[in-house]
Write an enzyme that holds these catalytic residues in place. Sequence first.
Site, short mmCIF file in Angstrom:
data_model
loop_
_atom_site.label_atom_id
_atom_site.label_comp_id
_atom_site.label_asym_id
_atom_site.label_seq_id
_atom_site.Cartn_x
_atom_site.Cartn_y
_atom_site.Cartn_z
CB THR A 70 -0.90 0.01 1.25
OG1 THR A 70 -1.53 1.29 1.39
CG2 THR A 70 -0.10 -0.25 2.52
CE1 TYR A 89 -3.55 -2.05 5.68
CE2 TYR A 89 -3.17 0.18 4.88
CZ TYR A 89 -3.42 -1.15 4.63
OH TYR A 89 -3.54 -1.60 3.33
#
Length: 315
Positions: free
Chosen positions: A126, A149
């Site tokens: 990501t 995250y």
Amino acid sequence: MKILVTGAAGFIGSHLCEHLLLDKNHKVIGVDGFLGFTNHSIKQRNLTNLISHPRFQLVKEDLLFINWSHYLNDVDVIFHLAGIPGVRSSWGENFKLYVDYNINATQRLLEACRTLPIKKFIYASTSSVYGDKTGKLSENSSCSPLSPYGVSKLTGEYLCKVYQENDGIPIVILRYFTVYGTRQRPDMAIHRFIKSILLNKPIEVYGDGKQTRDFTFISDCVQGTAAALYTKNFIIGETINIGGKERASVLETISLLEELFRKKADIQITGTTRGEPKHTWADITKAEKLLNYQPIIPLKIGLQKEIDDLRKLYR
């Protein structure tokens, strides 16, 4: 070719499985534990076009406990998309889930591949690993994630590199930038915005709404991801950005939605954007060169496609 996709019932994973099955030479094993914050009914909906496909096998097992030896025999390529997504939900007690499924589950799968003749292990990462930067982000940009995250996904990248270095697992890392479109998760911003307009409810905007994102439509993302399968082995060991056709701010995106709906949205500025960068912007030069990647879906067209999909979901 026999391909295993983890996270097959997810937003990106379900689209990727459908795309791979367009090639009649492919068999796809889709593994999904139906965990995380997404409702089971949404994941079942994602599988509508897959569940009865003759060359698709669904394995509903928890990646922390699955016996990989039952499923990895003769597998040629692995797409590891499974994990717990979301920046805002990764704080506090929830972080244990991110450690379990973004780090530990990744390590278990890599360990299971150590002695197997896997041709490619493609890991979905990501843009959150980069943190807050200005300008275009190349793969050489430093990584300073702002959220738990982002830390968990960057740790997954490091694990992949460790297993490549020590055991020769042929790793390719893809970093996705704000993927949106049909079947997008309910917690993601564009889904929330469209749902609010459909149900005549206020749109909650975190921060000032001026933060910008490099929006990547799902079909472009999948094309770039699948290209990693077909590209020759010179991409092994590479980290590659998968970005979109255009950037826009949150408020500009809502303005486009108002235009498409032909109605004004009730915007309520609320809270802060804890753990999220102010701006993201992918330098996709490397993807263009190595994967022949060319995103083609403009934001306005992509938004209309997602609106059409969510009308069916919330009618």
